[in-house]
Design an enzyme around this catalytic site. Structure first.
Site, PDB file in Angstrom:
ATOM      1  N   TYR A 149     -19.388  -4.690 -21.312  1.00  0.00           N
ATOM      2  CA  TYR A 149     -17.747  -4.472 -21.611  1.00  0.00           C
ATOM      3  C   TYR A 149     -17.050  -4.588 -20.326  1.00  0.00           C
ATOM      4  O   TYR A 149     -17.899  -4.485 -19.090  1.00  0.00           O
ATOM      5  CB  TYR A 149     -18.278  -2.687 -21.030  1.00  0.00           C
ATOM      6  CG  TYR A 149     -18.246  -2.361 -22.774  1.00  0.00           C
ATOM      7  CD1 TYR A 149     -18.298  -3.043 -24.294  1.00  0.00           C
ATOM      8  CD2 TYR A 149     -19.011  -0.952 -22.603  1.00  0.00           C
ATOM      9  CE1 TYR A 149     -18.157  -1.715 -25.078  1.00  0.00           C
ATOM     10  CE2 TYR A 149     -18.808   0.312 -23.950  1.00  0.00           C
ATOM     11  CZ  TYR A 149     -18.458  -0.952 -24.715  1.00  0.00           C
ATOM     12  OH  TYR A 149     -18.907  -0.477 -25.928  1.00  0.00           O
TER      13      TYR A 149
ATOM     14  N   PRO B   1     -13.470   7.715 -32.245  1.00  0.00           N
ATOM     15  CA  PRO B   1     -13.491   9.142 -33.294  1.00  0.00           C
ATOM     16  C   PRO B   1     -11.981   9.289 -33.382  1.00  0.00           C
ATOM     17  O   PRO B   1     -11.237  10.056 -34.947  1.00  0.00           O
ATOM     18  CB  PRO B   1     -13.936  10.092 -32.583  1.00  0.00           C
ATOM     19  CG  PRO B   1     -14.017   9.427 -31.322  1.00  0.00           C
ATOM     20  CD  PRO B   1     -14.564   7.921 -31.283  1.00  0.00           C
TER      21      PRO B   1
ATOM     22  N   GLY C  99      -6.485   5.491 -31.281  1.00  0.00           N
ATOM     23  CA  GLY C  99      -5.805   6.355 -30.737  1.00  0.00           C
ATOM     24  C   GLY C  99      -5.160   6.847 -31.701  1.00  0.00           C
ATOM     25  O   GLY C  99      -4.120   7.760 -31.164  1.00  0.00           O
TER      26      GLY C  99
ATOM     27  N   LEU D  41      -4.934   8.623 -34.288  1.00  0.00           N
ATOM     28  CA  LEU D  41      -4.960  10.092 -34.910  1.00  0.00           C
ATOM     29  C   LEU D  41      -4.008  11.534 -33.651  1.00  0.00           C
ATOM     30  O   LEU D  41      -3.784  11.706 -33.896  1.00  0.00           O
ATOM     31  CB  LEU D  41      -6.587  10.236 -35.400  1.00  0.00           C
ATOM     32  CG  LEU D  41      -6.009   9.895 -35.942  1.00  0.00           C
ATOM     33  CD1 LEU D  41      -8.205   9.946 -36.720  1.00  0.00           C
ATOM     34  CD2 LEU D  41      -5.549  10.763 -37.801  1.00  0.00           C
TER      35      LEU D  41
ATOM     36  N   GLY E 196      -1.605  10.560 -32.745  1.00  0.00           N
ATOM     37  CA  GLY E 196       0.095  11.305 -32.983  1.00  0.00           C
ATOM     38  C   GLY E 196       0.852  10.545 -32.273  1.00  0.00           C
ATOM     39  O   GLY E 196       2.492  10.191 -32.055  1.00  0.00           O
TER      40      GLY E 196
END
Length: 325
Positions: A53, A208, A212, A214, A216
């Site tokens: 990372y 999860p 991004g 979900l 909206g």
């Protein structure tokens, strides 16, 4: 924040994990410090990073914050190895030499003498599994690693690794698997989730929030400050900007409106409470975004809403996942 056991191990972790993939790239050290403090103040303990990372910068930043911002023993420190860091002979892969080299590098960047949860970032088909797992066992016996997990393993890969560790007297138990899992990505329910439950392995879902989608935020376009507008992250987000995902997002938004909460909280609560899940891994660009994820801790979805979300996002199971009728 509620604490849960990681698989069948004695290790307890917060039911939300802080992801640091953006640290050292989109998130600077000051903002990282604010996120870590907000997370631990909310009762969070599990912090996840990886040696690749930010080309190692994520680990360096996290290491600089341990003991200075947050006591080292207040954190369950998780990192990963296997992904390619450089072109040298030991710069990636799951060979014994590459893994132990990667471990020493992670310990140095993190400024610690041990990793609480060391995870194999991916399956390496070019290396005998016995060699890979023997290296893990050596790392554990040295005291430099406390618990062992994997990431992005398929069902058969996960089961094979777990069975080998059970069969070897000195084998370190496999306690966790980190996989993409959300309302828009439920493929792991076909074979990974059953394998994990059979072997007592805890699930740590990454992305999860459907990368991004979900939340909206992409329903009416691509916000300029979103990952979807970033040149290096747009393809990552685009994978879940589909017609199916749009239907799922609308259901999440409707549920959020009815509960008086955010779509983010609904989506996160759904995956957090799936069978076998221990802690979704949430990353954030800034502390304000992280606050939205932390607020989900107070959200419990009613059974009717859970069922509606299950239905709209269901994945098709066929032979052999579903027994012959």
């Amino acid at each position: 924040m509620e604490q849960r056991h990681l698989g069948r191990s004695g290790l307890r972790v917060s039911r939300l994990a802080l992801g640091t993939m953006s640290w050292g790239r989109d998130t600077d050290a000051d903002e990282a410090a604010n996120q870590l403090l907000a997370f631990t103040d909310a009762g969070g303990t599990l912090v996840d990073t990886a040696d690749v990372y930010g080309d190692g910068e994520s680990e360096r930043i996290l290491g600089s914050l341990l003991d200075q911002a947050v006591p080292r023993d207040h954190i369950v420190l998780a990192t990963k190895a296997v992904a390619r860091r450089d072109e040298g002979p030991f710069g990636g892969g799951a060979s014994r030499a590459a893994l132990l080299t990667a471990l020493e590098g992670s310990l140095r960047r993190l400024g610690t003498d041990h990793i609480d949860l060391w995870q194999l970032h991916a399956w390496d088909a070019t290396v005998p599994l016995e060699e890979t797992l023997a290296a893990v066992d050596a790392a554990v016996s040295s005291g430099k690693v406390r618990y062992f997990g994997v990431s992005n393993y398929s069902g058969w890969q996960l089961a094979t690794a777990a069975a080998r560790q059970h069969a070897v007297p000195s084998g370190t138990p496999l306690v966790s698997t980190q996989v993409e899992y959300s309302l828009v990505e439920r493929g792991v329910e076909r074979e990974v989730v059953p394998a994990a439950q059979h072997h007592g392995i805890g699930l740590l879902p990454w992305a999860p929030l459907g990368r991004g989608v979900l939340t909206g935020k992409y329903r009416n376009g691509t916000p300029a400050d979103s990952r979807g507008a970033s040149p290096h992250m747009a393809p990552y987000v685009e994978q879940h900007r589909t017609e199916r995902a749009a239907r799922i997002v609308q259901a999440v938004v409707t549920a959020a409106d009815g509960l008086g909460t955010s779509p983010l909280a609904v989506a996160l609560a759904w995956v957090r409470d799936r069978p076998g899940v221990v802690a979704p891994v949430v990353g954030a660009r800034d502390t304000a975004q992280l606050a939205g994820s932390l607020a989900a801790e107070a959200v419990e979805l009613p059974p009717a809403i859970q069922a509606a979300l299950d239905d709209v996002s269901a994945v098709e199971l066929g032979y052999p996942e579903r027994p012959l009728g």
